[in-house]
Design a protein around this motif. Structure first.
Motif, PDB file in Angstrom:
ATOM      1  N   GLY A 127      16.678  14.980   8.792  1.00 21.90           N
ATOM      2  CA  GLY A 127      16.919  13.670   8.207  1.00 21.90           C
ATOM      3  C   GLY A 127      16.923  12.529   9.197  1.00 21.90           C
ATOM      4  N   ASP A 128      17.023  12.849  10.501  1.00 20.66           N
ATOM      5  CA  ASP A 128      17.018  11.785  11.502  1.00 20.66           C
ATOM      6  C   ASP A 128      15.609  11.457  11.988  1.00 20.66           C
ATOM      7  OD1 ASP A 128      16.923  14.309  12.590  1.00 20.66           O
ATOM      8  OD2 ASP A 128      17.880  13.737  14.462  1.00 20.66           O
ATOM      9  N   LEU A 129      14.603  12.080  11.377  1.00 19.44           N
ATOM     10  CA  LEU A 129      13.212  11.825  11.765  1.00 19.44           C
ATOM     11  C   LEU A 129      12.459  11.159  10.619  1.00 19.44           C
ATOM     12  CD1 LEU A 129      12.344  15.310  13.328  1.00 19.44           C
ATOM     13  CD2 LEU A 129      13.188  13.288  14.523  1.00 19.44           C
ATOM     14  N   ASP A 130      11.526  10.266  10.959  1.00 21.98           N
ATOM     15  CA  ASP A 130      10.577   9.766   9.965  1.00 21.98           C
ATOM     16  C   ASP A 130       9.547  10.864   9.729  1.00 21.98           C
ATOM     17  OD1 ASP A 130      11.681   7.100   9.812  1.00 21.98           O
ATOM     18  OD2 ASP A 130      10.856   6.774  11.807  1.00 21.98           O
ATOM     19  N   ALA A 131       9.148  11.053   8.496  1.00 21.78           N
ATOM     20  CA  ALA A 131       8.268  12.183   8.174  1.00 21.78           C
ATOM     21  C   ALA A 131       6.893  11.713   7.726  1.00 21.78           C
ATOM     22  CB  ALA A 131       8.892  13.053   7.096  1.00 21.78           C
ATOM     23  N   THR A 132       5.874  12.401   8.228  1.00 22.13           N
ATOM     24  CA  THR A 132       4.492  12.207   7.790  1.00 22.13           C
ATOM     25  C   THR A 132       3.957  13.568   7.355  1.00 22.13           C
ATOM     26  OG1 THR A 132       4.057  10.327   9.237  1.00 22.13           O
ATOM     27  CG2 THR A 132       2.157  11.597   8.515  1.00 22.13           C
ATOM     28  N   VAL A 133       3.322  13.606   6.208  1.00 27.85           N
ATOM     29  CA  VAL A 133       2.848  14.874   5.656  1.00 27.85           C
ATOM     30  C   VAL A 133       1.329  14.863   5.557  1.00 27.85           C
ATOM     31  CG1 VAL A 133       2.923  16.447   3.684  1.00 27.85           C
ATOM     32  CG2 VAL A 133       4.971  15.163   4.330  1.00 27.85           C
ATOM     33  N   LEU A 134       0.700  15.932   6.061  1.00 26.97           N
ATOM     34  CA  LEU A 134      -0.744  16.135   5.883  1.00 26.97           C
ATOM     35  C   LEU A 134      -0.928  17.203   4.813  1.00 26.97           C
ATOM     36  CD1 LEU A 134      -1.973  16.305   9.608  1.00 26.97           C
ATOM     37  CD2 LEU A 134      -1.846  14.307   8.117  1.00 26.97           C
ATOM     38  N   ARG A 135      -1.384  16.794   3.653  1.00 26.76           N
ATOM     39  CA  ARG A 135      -1.578  17.748   2.555  1.00 26.76           C
ATOM     40  C   ARG A 135      -3.048  18.125   2.367  1.00 26.76           C
ATOM     41  NH1 ARG A 135       2.583  18.788  -0.916  1.00 26.76           N
ATOM     42  NH2 ARG A 135       4.472  17.540  -0.667  1.00 26.76           N
ATOM     43  N   THR A 136      -3.926  17.178   2.650  1.00 26.88           N
ATOM     44  CA  THR A 136      -5.350  17.411   2.410  1.00 26.88           C
ATOM     45  C   THR A 136      -5.940  18.250   3.533  1.00 26.88           C
ATOM     46  OG1 THR A 136      -5.465  15.237   1.379  1.00 26.88           O
ATOM     47  CG2 THR A 136      -7.555  16.304   1.939  1.00 26.88           C
ATOM     48  N   LEU A 137      -6.593  19.348   3.163  1.00 26.55           N
ATOM     49  CA  LEU A 137      -7.254  20.173   4.173  1.00 26.55           C
ATOM     50  C   LEU A 137      -8.624  19.588   4.505  1.00 26.55           C
ATOM     51  CD1 LEU A 137      -6.457  23.773   2.922  1.00 26.55           C
ATOM     52  CD2 LEU A 137      -5.238  22.403   4.596  1.00 26.55           C
ATOM     53  N   PRO A 138      -9.037  19.672   5.765  1.00 29.78           N
ATOM     54  CA  PRO A 138     -10.372  19.187   6.128  1.00 29.78           C
ATOM     55  C   PRO A 138     -11.460  19.912   5.337  1.00 29.78           C
ATOM     56  CG  PRO A 138      -9.048  19.627   8.087  1.00 29.78           C
ATOM     57  CD  PRO A 138      -8.285  20.178   6.916  1.00 29.78           C
ATOM     58  N   LYS A 139     -12.602  19.258   5.229  1.00 32.45           N
ATOM     59  CA  LYS A 139     -13.720  19.873   4.520  1.00 32.45           C
ATOM     60  C   LYS A 139     -14.104  21.188   5.195  1.00 32.45           C
ATOM     61  CE  LYS A 139     -15.722  15.530   2.848  1.00 32.45           C
ATOM     62  NZ  LYS A 139     -16.885  14.618   2.911  1.00 32.45           N
ATOM     63  N   GLY A 140     -14.448  22.171   4.362  1.00 28.50           N
ATOM     64  CA  GLY A 140     -14.851  23.461   4.911  1.00 28.50           C
ATOM     65  C   GLY A 140     -13.747  24.500   4.865  1.00 28.50           C
ATOM     66  N   ARG A 141     -12.472  24.061   4.725  1.00 30.36           N
ATOM     67  CA  ARG A 141     -11.393  25.041   4.631  1.00 30.36           C
ATOM     68  C   ARG A 141     -11.460  25.717   3.265  1.00 30.36           C
ATOM     69  NH1 ARG A 141      -7.245  25.709   8.024  1.00 30.36           N
ATOM     70  NH2 ARG A 141      -7.235  27.634   6.828  1.00 30.36           N
ATOM     71  N   ARG A 142     -11.365  27.053   3.251  1.00 37.32           N
ATOM     72  CA  ARG A 142     -11.495  27.811   2.010  1.00 37.32           C
ATOM     73  C   ARG A 142     -10.155  28.407   1.592  1.00 37.32           C
ATOM     74  NH1 ARG A 142     -16.502  29.472   0.326  1.00 37.32           N
ATOM     75  NH2 ARG A 142     -18.265  28.725   1.552  1.00 37.32           N
ATOM     76  N   ALA A 143      -9.961  28.504   0.273  1.00 31.90           N
ATOM     77  CA  ALA A 143      -8.782  29.198  -0.240  1.00 31.90           C
ATOM     78  C   ALA A 143      -8.903  30.683   0.110  1.00 31.90           C
ATOM     79  CB  ALA A 143      -8.681  29.025  -1.752  1.00 31.90           C
ATOM     80  N   VAL A 144      -7.779  31.305   0.412  1.00 33.79           N
ATOM     81  CA  VAL A 144      -7.764  32.709   0.831  1.00 33.79           C
ATOM     82  C   VAL A 144      -7.200  33.561  -0.306  1.00 33.79           C
ATOM     83  CG1 VAL A 144      -6.873  34.347   2.522  1.00 33.79           C
ATOM     84  CG2 VAL A 144      -7.435  32.003   3.225  1.00 33.79           C
ATOM     85  N   GLU A 145      -8.013  34.494  -0.800  1.00 34.81           N
ATOM     86  CA  GLU A 145      -7.516  35.419  -1.813  1.00 34.81           C
ATOM     87  C   GLU A 145      -6.466  36.327  -1.195  1.00 34.81           C
ATOM     88  OE1 GLU A 145      -9.881  37.068  -5.315  1.00 34.81           O
ATOM     89  OE2 GLU A 145     -11.336  37.039  -3.681  1.00 34.81           O
ATOM     90  N   THR A 146      -5.363  36.538  -1.917  1.00 34.63           N
ATOM     91  CA  THR A 146      -4.253  37.313  -1.364  1.00 34.63           C
ATOM     92  C   THR A 146      -3.923  38.481  -2.287  1.00 34.63           C
ATOM     93  OG1 THR A 146      -3.364  35.303  -0.363  1.00 34.63           O
ATOM     94  CG2 THR A 146      -1.870  37.187  -0.536  1.00 34.63           C
ATOM     95  N   PHE A 147      -3.796  39.664  -1.693  1.00 36.26           N
ATOM     96  CA  PHE A 147      -3.485  40.876  -2.458  1.00 36.26           C
ATOM     97  C   PHE A 147      -2.274  41.570  -1.834  1.00 36.26           C
ATOM     98  CE2 PHE A 147      -8.055  40.128  -2.579  1.00 36.26           C
ATOM     99  CZ  PHE A 147      -8.329  40.148  -3.942  1.00 36.26           C
ATOM    100  N   VAL A 148      -1.341  42.002  -2.688  1.00 37.78           N
ATOM    101  CA  VAL A 148      -0.205  42.813  -2.235  1.00 37.78           C
ATOM    102  C   VAL A 148      -0.452  44.233  -2.719  1.00 37.78           C
ATOM    103  CG1 VAL A 148       2.295  43.115  -2.268  1.00 37.78           C
ATOM    104  CG2 VAL A 148       1.315  40.814  -2.457  1.00 37.78           C
ATOM    105  N   VAL A 149      -0.516  45.189  -1.788  1.00 36.04           N
ATOM    106  CA  VAL A 149      -0.881  46.558  -2.153  1.00 36.04           C
ATOM    107  C   VAL A 149       0.120  47.545  -1.558  1.00 36.04           C
ATOM    108  CG1 VAL A 149      -3.332  45.995  -2.321  1.00 36.04           C
ATOM    109  CG2 VAL A 149      -2.412  46.817  -0.155  1.00 36.04           C
ATOM    110  N   ASP A 150       0.144  48.732  -2.139  1.00 36.86           N
ATOM    111  CA  ASP A 150       1.044  49.781  -1.659  1.00 36.86           C
ATOM    112  C   ASP A 150       0.422  51.132  -2.003  1.00 36.86           C
ATOM    113  OD1 ASP A 150       3.252  50.839  -0.467  1.00 36.86           O
ATOM    114  OD2 ASP A 150       4.604  50.549  -2.166  1.00 36.86           O
ATOM    115  N   GLY A 151       0.733  52.147  -1.234  1.00 34.47           N
ATOM    116  CA  GLY A 151       0.233  53.489  -1.517  1.00 34.47           C
ATOM    117  C   GLY A 151      -0.989  53.854  -0.696  1.00 34.47           C
TER     118      GLY A 151
END
Length: 699
Positions: free
Chosen positions: A444-468
């Motif tokens: 709370g004692d810091l000013d905050a800047t947020v980067l939400r937009t990903l640069p062009k070319g960044r891809r979503a990563v498919e995620t799988f939880v597996v067991d066995g």
């Protein structure tokens, strides 16, 4: 039947002078079991701050004849006779008391507590809490005698508090001690100004303590908890705002104007356009740097959102003003990666050096000399930057990466490297998205800047939880398919416990296994924090250049590693990691032109792993992480500025936190140092609880 009278009836009715708070009463030691010290209880004041975590509702006292089989309740009965009988194994005893009330008789039973028989005389009036079992037996869990002197039953009637206990002291004993402390609650100091309590409709502190321990109604407990939670959050917000004011109004910083000579030329040389978020971030930072007030800004960004470019923009702004800038990272691996990335972004146009614990003595002497005389303008390093022999001629900007992993003293030590009593501007970076709740507390004692937009070319990563075994075999097959197509893979070994040495051992064992089994014939490299710097550098270089197919690693690779050709992230024992850490690890892939995937070995039904598989927004995951683990554990903030709350519960008390912040801002606007007479107790409470500096730091 009620457990006791109302608070007003029970608290001593003293004259106005004697009823004035006497904090010395709370400083007196408690006489009780030694186990109290395990709970941090030494004085009566400590005791009354040991709040219950639950209340058992025993307000409804029933007749024996009204109870259904298996029903739990409290009954008020008289004792007709008591017998102690041996049980089948002959070693244990069973106490049987024939009891009755107006609805009929019952047999009260205690197991393996023969001493109870001595406390139950014929004709005694007792309160029993337990369950009605077969053949009219009432199995007792708690009981107490109704005395003729008007004593108050604590354990069996009313809203019965349950305080956190430990070996050597039971919840029942704590309850009795707390009732003994009940009159002393009047001695509790009220730190909140009356105007604030009226505005928020808060009870005074003594009444809140009484009601949170021994409430008459649920509403009383809820109102008392809200008051104590508000106080806790309000004091924290005053401390945070005080720290912010001390930084801003204390030491001056050297203004760094946007001259353009270095930064503009560098921006034109970049082979990509900055995102809108990056453009906004550099504008906010430039505005901060142009002031004499030291910048204190937190740059939050998704993995791969381009924080490093923004940081380099700020560092070059210092350079074009004839000053120096330093970037400090928590590990050598991360510092080395930052050095490579920054050097690549600079294209060799500006000198940039690396200083870590592994830097050779001759090289170290040379670098220290160049920093001291100002020949070297930009440096990246670890804790080595804050060691006493390191002097800067004109340090005007510090960038602290993964700043939550540094202690307050370590960050202050880097600040102290600025010359002539000036403070450096500070940019704190984190790839861990911080929930709004935590940004109002630990940051709370810091000013905050947020980067939400990903640069062009960044891809979503498919995620799988597996067991066995079958899923594991398919995962390794999928990795081999990716490698056959020319891609690369990370394998992250489990966080066995908080020990780098044990993580290194786990990674080494898995490295040896994989290269002789599933990945036999492939090029496999190993990296962990215990490796010598040269070996770590060689392993990373081999992987980054494409000479290695698989990198087996510990979580040292969670930040700063950029290998666009890596398309698979496999994480062992994923349940051992927090959500934000899993998200950061996942962000090591999906950085190039190819589809990428993250494979987590763990229980698919575990809420944390369900969340990471179904959610890609790091800020939303941070909120989920906070809900699942609590404020104290996210980011390890207990060790880095966020206190462990006694009453407040985050994130559910976020609205209360916002109200507390607004009130704190208003109070400090009118009385910045809390020096007004009406704020004397408030100031003392803030300093006692949080050790805050409410006054500007002298130059």
């Amino acid at each position: 039947m009620r457990a006791f009278a109302s608070t007003k009836e029970l608290l001593p009715q003293a004259d106005p002078i004697r009823s004035y708070p006497r904090p010395s009463l709370l400083d007196e030691p408690v006489e009780g079991p030694k186990a109290l010290e395990k709970l941090g209880i030494r004085t009566w004041g400590d005791l009354i701050e040991h709040l219950p975590h639950a209340h058992r509702d025993r307000r409804d006292v029933r007749l024996i004849g009204q109870l259904a089989l298996g029903e739990e309740a409290t009954v008020a009965v008289a004792v007709r006779s008591v017998t102690v009988r041996p049980m089948r194994d002959r070693r244990r005893k069973r106490v049987e008391a024939r009891v009755f009330d107006e609805s009929g008789p019952a047999l009260a039973v205690w197991f393996n507590q023969p001493w109870i028989a001595r406390q139950l005389g014929e004709g005694a009036a007792v309160l029993l809490h337990g369950k009605l079992r077969r053949r009219g037996e009432f199995w007792v869990t708690e009981f107490e005698t109704l005395s003729s002197d008007g004593g108050v039953p604590l354990h069996t009637v009313g809203l019965v508090p349950v305080h956190p206990a430990t070996e050597g002291i039971s919840a029942s004993k704590l309850r009795e001690l707390m009732w003994e402390a009940y009159p002393r609650m009047l001695a509790s100091i009220e730190p909140l100004p009356a105007r604030l309590r009226v505005a928020e409709r808060l009870p005074d502190r003594p009444a809140a303590l009484a009601a949170v321990h021994f409430p008459d109604r649920e509403q009383d407990e809820q109102g008392a908890r809200r008051r104590l939670a508000f106080e806790e959050l309000f004091l924290l917000q005053l401390a945070v705002a005080g720290r912010r004011r001390a930084r801003r109004e204390g030491r001056r910083a050297r203004p760094l104007e946007a001259r353009g000579a270095v930064v503009d030329r560098w921006r034109r040389s970049l082979p990509f356009e900055l995102t809108d978020d990056q453009v906004r971030a550099v504008a906010e930072i430039d505005a901060d740097l142009a002031q004499e007030r030291p910048m204190q800004r937190l740059l939050m960004g998704e993995v791969g959102s381009g924080k490093t470019v923004v940081a380099l923009h700020a560092m070059l702004r210092a350079l074009e003003n004839g000053a120096q800038a330093a970037l400090m990272a928590p590990t050598e691996t991360l510092a080395e990666q930052h050095h490579r990335t920054l050097d690549s972004l600079l294209g060799g146009a500006v000198a940039l050096e690396l200083l870590t614990g592994s830097t050779s003595a001759p090289r170290r002497r040379e670098l220290l000399g160049r920093l001291a005389d100002g020949q070297l303008g930009l440096v990246v390093g670890t804790h080595a930057l804050i060691e006493p022999p390191v002097d800067f001629r004109d340090l005007a900007l510090v960038v602290v990466d993964e700043q939550h992993r540094f202690g307050v003293r370590q960050r202050a030590a880097l600040d102290a490297k600025a010359p002539g009593g000036l403070a450096p501007h500070a940019l704190h970076m984190t790839a861990t998205p911080i929930p709004r709740t935590l940004s109002l507390t630990a940051y709370g004692d810091l000013d905050a800047t947020v980067l939400r937009t990903l640069p062009k070319g960044r891809r979503a990563v498919e995620t799988f939880v597996v067991d066995g075994a079958r899923a594991r075999a398919r995962a390794y097959e999928r990795i081999r398919e990716e490698i056959a197509a020319g891609r690369q893979c990370f394998v992250v070994c489990p966080l066995v416990e908080e020990s780098e040495a044990l993580q290194a051992k786990a990674a080494t064992v898995e490295f040896e296994r994989l290269r002789t089994t599933e990945f036999r014939g492939l090029r496999v490299e190993l990296i962990h924090g215990q490796l010598p710097s040269k070996r770590k550098g060689a392993a990373m270089e081999a992987f980054a250049s494409g000479e290695a197919d698989v990198l087996v690693a510990t979580s040292v690779i969670e930040v700063g590693i950029d290998v666009p050709n890596a398309t698979v992230m496999l994480i062992e024992a994923a349940e051992r990691y927090g959500l934000s850490q899993l998200h950061q690890l996942r962000g090591r892939v999906g950085r190039g032109e190819h589809e990428s995937l993250c494979i987590l070995f763990g229980d698919p039904k575990l809420p944390r792993l369900e969340a990471i598989a179904g959610e890609r927004d790091g800020f939303r995951l941070a909120e989920v992480d906070l809900e699942l683990r609590g404020a104290g554990d996210v980011l390890g903030t207990r060790q880095h500025g966020l206190p462990e709350f006694r009453v407040a519960r985050l994130p559910e008390d976020t609205e209360l936190l916002v109200r507390a912040r607004d009130h704190a801002d208003a109070v400090l606007l009118a009385d910045p140092g809390l020096r007004a007479p009406e704020h004397g107790l408030l100031r003392e409470a803030v300093v006692t609880r949080f050790g805050s500096e409410l006054d500007p730091i002298p130059a």
